[in-house]
Design a protein around this motif. Structure first.
Motif, PDB file in Angstrom:
ATOM      1  N   CYS A  22    -107.202  -6.021 -47.916  1.00  0.00           N
ATOM      2  CA  CYS A  22    -107.602  -6.574 -46.428  1.00  0.00           C
ATOM      3  C   CYS A  22    -108.948  -6.839 -46.312  1.00  0.00           C
ATOM      4  O   CYS A  22    -109.304  -7.864 -45.624  1.00  0.00           O
ATOM      5  CB  CYS A  22    -107.081  -5.507 -45.266  1.00  0.00           C
ATOM      6  N   ARG A  23    -109.835  -5.896 -46.629  1.00  0.00           N
ATOM      7  CA  ARG A  23    -111.364  -6.020 -46.476  1.00  0.00           C
ATOM      8  C   ARG A  23    -112.072  -6.910 -47.488  1.00  0.00           C
ATOM      9  O   ARG A  23    -112.752  -7.521 -47.190  1.00  0.00           O
ATOM     10  CB  ARG A  23    -111.889  -4.562 -46.413  1.00  0.00           C
ATOM     11  N   GLY A  24    -111.142  -6.967 -48.647  1.00  0.00           N
ATOM     12  CA  GLY A  24    -111.724  -7.762 -49.702  1.00  0.00           C
ATOM     13  C   GLY A  24    -113.212  -7.331 -50.031  1.00  0.00           C
ATOM     14  O   GLY A  24    -113.957  -8.135 -50.491  1.00  0.00           O
ATOM     15  N   SER A  25    -113.412  -5.993 -49.940  1.00  0.00           N
ATOM     16  CA  SER A  25    -115.012  -5.693 -50.035  1.00  0.00           C
ATOM     17  C   SER A  25    -115.250  -4.807 -51.170  1.00  0.00           C
ATOM     18  O   SER A  25    -116.258  -4.338 -51.619  1.00  0.00           O
ATOM     19  CB  SER A  25    -115.506  -4.695 -48.949  1.00  0.00           C
ATOM     20  N   GLY A  26    -114.224  -4.726 -52.066  1.00  0.00           N
ATOM     21  CA  GLY A  26    -114.354  -3.928 -53.442  1.00  0.00           C
ATOM     22  C   GLY A  26    -114.548  -2.417 -53.232  1.00  0.00           C
ATOM     23  O   GLY A  26    -114.025  -2.164 -52.373  1.00  0.00           O
ATOM     24  N   GLU A  27    -115.318  -1.942 -54.213  1.00  0.00           N
ATOM     25  CA  GLU A  27    -115.610  -0.546 -54.049  1.00  0.00           C
ATOM     26  C   GLU A  27    -116.368  -0.331 -52.566  1.00  0.00           C
ATOM     27  O   GLU A  27    -117.273  -0.954 -52.256  1.00  0.00           O
ATOM     28  CB  GLU A  27    -116.418   0.053 -55.078  1.00  0.00           C
ATOM     29  N   CYS A  28    -115.933   0.931 -51.929  1.00  0.00           N
ATOM     30  CA  CYS A  28    -116.839   1.392 -50.844  1.00  0.00           C
ATOM     31  C   CYS A  28    -118.276   1.250 -50.819  1.00  0.00           C
ATOM     32  O   CYS A  28    -119.027   0.821 -49.831  1.00  0.00           O
ATOM     33  CB  CYS A  28    -116.231   2.589 -50.256  1.00  0.00           C
ATOM     34  N   ALA A  29    -118.636   1.533 -51.824  1.00  0.00           N
ATOM     35  CA  ALA A  29    -120.102   1.633 -52.121  1.00  0.00           C
ATOM     36  C   ALA A  29    -120.822   0.362 -52.106  1.00  0.00           C
ATOM     37  O   ALA A  29    -122.055   0.191 -52.002  1.00  0.00           O
ATOM     38  CB  ALA A  29    -120.598   2.531 -53.170  1.00  0.00           C
ATOM     39  N   SER A  30    -120.139  -0.807 -52.293  1.00  0.00           N
ATOM     40  CA  SER A  30    -120.655  -2.114 -52.622  1.00  0.00           C
ATOM     41  C   SER A  30    -121.399  -2.680 -51.505  1.00  0.00           C
ATOM     42  O   SER A  30    -122.535  -3.445 -51.751  1.00  0.00           O
ATOM     43  CB  SER A  30    -119.688  -2.990 -53.231  1.00  0.00           C
ATOM     44  N   ILE A  31    -121.120  -2.189 -50.373  1.00  0.00           N
ATOM     45  CA  ILE A  31    -121.850  -2.945 -49.376  1.00  0.00           C
ATOM     46  C   ILE A  31    -123.146  -2.112 -49.241  1.00  0.00           C
ATOM     47  O   ILE A  31    -124.042  -2.626 -48.347  1.00  0.00           O
ATOM     48  CB  ILE A  31    -121.050  -2.805 -47.726  1.00  0.00           C
ATOM     49  N   TRP A  32    -123.606  -1.190 -49.638  1.00  0.00           N
ATOM     50  CA  TRP A  32    -124.776  -0.384 -49.547  1.00  0.00           C
ATOM     51  C   TRP A  32    -125.914  -0.432 -50.748  1.00  0.00           C
ATOM     52  O   TRP A  32    -126.450   0.346 -50.833  1.00  0.00           O
ATOM     53  CB  TRP A  32    -124.318   1.139 -49.178  1.00  0.00           C
ATOM     54  N   GLU A  33    -125.737  -1.608 -51.257  1.00  0.00           N
ATOM     55  CA  GLU A  33    -126.704  -1.713 -52.465  1.00  0.00           C
ATOM     56  C   GLU A  33    -128.080  -2.304 -51.978  1.00  0.00           C
ATOM     57  O   GLU A  33    -129.115  -2.124 -52.626  1.00  0.00           O
ATOM     58  CB  GLU A  33    -125.885  -2.709 -53.252  1.00  0.00           C
ATOM     59  N   GLN A 235    -119.486  -7.216 -43.841  1.00  0.00           N
ATOM     60  CA  GLN A 235    -118.506  -6.239 -43.319  1.00  0.00           C
ATOM     61  C   GLN A 235    -117.125  -7.101 -42.867  1.00  0.00           C
ATOM     62  O   GLN A 235    -115.975  -6.471 -43.182  1.00  0.00           O
ATOM     63  CB  GLN A 235    -118.892  -5.112 -42.209  1.00  0.00           C
ATOM     64  N   TYR A 236    -117.321  -8.207 -42.158  1.00  0.00           N
ATOM     65  CA  TYR A 236    -116.254  -8.790 -41.504  1.00  0.00           C
ATOM     66  C   TYR A 236    -116.090  -9.913 -42.500  1.00  0.00           C
ATOM     67  O   TYR A 236    -115.088 -10.847 -41.927  1.00  0.00           O
ATOM     68  CB  TYR A 236    -116.442  -9.031 -40.326  1.00  0.00           C
ATOM     69  N   ARG A 237    -116.602 -10.271 -43.745  1.00  0.00           N
ATOM     70  CA  ARG A 237    -116.060 -11.146 -44.781  1.00  0.00           C
ATOM     71  C   ARG A 237    -116.229 -12.469 -43.980  1.00  0.00           C
ATOM     72  O   ARG A 237    -115.588 -13.349 -44.094  1.00  0.00           O
ATOM     73  CB  ARG A 237    -114.730 -10.967 -45.069  1.00  0.00           C
ATOM     74  N   ILE A 238    -117.609 -12.611 -43.339  1.00  0.00           N
ATOM     75  CA  ILE A 238    -117.904 -14.067 -43.049  1.00  0.00           C
ATOM     76  C   ILE A 238    -118.350 -14.974 -43.773  1.00  0.00           C
ATOM     77  O   ILE A 238    -119.581 -14.640 -44.495  1.00  0.00           O
ATOM     78  CB  ILE A 238    -118.922 -13.919 -41.680  1.00  0.00           C
ATOM     79  N   THR A 239    -117.814 -16.151 -44.206  1.00  0.00           N
ATOM     80  CA  THR A 239    -117.773 -17.029 -44.982  1.00  0.00           C
ATOM     81  C   THR A 239    -118.198 -18.533 -44.465  1.00  0.00           C
ATOM     82  O   THR A 239    -118.540 -19.382 -45.136  1.00  0.00           O
ATOM     83  CB  THR A 239    -117.070 -17.076 -46.155  1.00  0.00           C
ATOM     84  N   SER A 240    -117.883 -18.682 -43.261  1.00  0.00           N
ATOM     85  CA  SER A 240    -118.198 -20.002 -42.649  1.00  0.00           C
ATOM     86  C   SER A 240    -118.680 -20.052 -41.230  1.00  0.00           C
ATOM     87  O   SER A 240    -118.521 -18.931 -40.658  1.00  0.00           O
ATOM     88  CB  SER A 240    -116.611 -20.498 -42.663  1.00  0.00           C
TER      89      SER A 240
END
Length: 281
Positions: A22-33, A235-240
């Motif tokens: 649903c989130r399409g964010s991969g691994e949980c740690a990925s947003i903290w690179e 976090q909210y997958r904003i692409t547009s």
């Protein structure tokens, strides 16, 4: 189906997978690179020193204790813990988080902290860790698809205590996702596994943990709306531009003014579960 016929680890994994899809964010740690996001996270955490102090003071840690902190983030607990324990090993896979934790430790004069830059799933206790630890902690870092294997490894790494912290019910940021997901992505938001499933995983393995419920307010502060939108964009997958406008409109309505900035807050329930490792051998 009878309780003892339910595979609670499979329930955890199914909910985890649905949430990740649903989130399409991969691994949980990925947003903290990003170091910038890691520094922002640490700053927000340190603005509530009472909560950090309350957590640490409730742990059975003495001057001679050796502590393992799993998913340590930017060192929110690991660095202060190093001030009261003999040694702390912090496991943290995200590059940004690990680098900010090293900076935080250096600034605090901490030299008894070792950082293992791996996912907990990839850690080999015999190779990556330094024997067994008096206290093993996983503080809101259970973004692991196979929670049973993760718990078993925690027990293996501990000589006495394991403490895990997780969420019960919707978090403040998940409620915003529930509100926004249909508008942003055309479908409902799916929650990940909560503390009820975690408890049942433990119970089904013969681990009967102590449980404490912690009810409190979650607060995030922003300089202005632009900073908030930028913070939430990934976090909210904003692409547009259209999605960004939906996000901007939503947070312009829910953020409240506080001093010179804006605040996003909400009540939430957390749970602390802890046990002696005799319960998982």
């Amino acid at each position: 189906m009878a309780y003892n016929e339910i595979d609670w680890n499979a329930v955890w994994k199914e909910l985890y997978d649905e949430n990740m899809c649903c989130r399409g964010s991969g691994e949980c740690a990925s947003i903290w690179e990003s170091q910038g996001k890691a520094r922002s996270f640490l700053k927000q955490s340190r603005e509530n020193p009472h909560r950090i102090r309350h957590v640490i003071e409730a742990l059975p840690i003495e001057r001679g204790s050796r502590v393992l902190d799993i998913g340590a983030g930017p060192g929110t607990l690991a660095v202060p813990l190093a001030g009261v324990a003999a040694h702390v090993t912090a496991v943290e896979p995200a590059t940004g988080m690990a680098e900010v934790m090293a900076e935080y430790a250096a600034e605090s004069g901490v030299s008894n902290l070792t950082i293992v830059r791996k996912r907990w799933e990839d850690v080999d206790p015999a190779v990556d860790l330094e024997g067994r630890y008096d206290v093993v902690i996983a503080s809101y870092s259970l973004g692991m698809p196979d929670i049973q294997a993760a718990i078993e490894k925690m027990c293996e790494a501990s000589s006495r205590w394991v403490y895990v912290f997780w969420f019960a019910g919707a978090t403040a940021w998940e409620q915003a996702m529930v509100d926004l997901w249909p508008k942003l992505h055309g479908r409902g938001f799916r929650f990940g596994p909560k503390a009820d499933v975690l408890f049942n995983v433990l119970y089904s393995k013969g681990i009967y943990p102590n449980v404490e419920t912690i009810r409190g307010e979650h607060v995030r502060r922003f300089v202005d709306l632009d900073v908030a939108v930028d913070e939430f964009r990934e976090q909210y997958r904003i692409t547009s531009p259209a999605q960004e406008e939906v996000l901007r409109e939503y947070f312009s309505g829910v953020l409240s003014t506080n001093g010179d900035g804006l605040v996003h807050s909400g009540m939430m329930t957390r749970m602390k579960l802890w046990w002696e490792v005799d319960g998982c051998r």
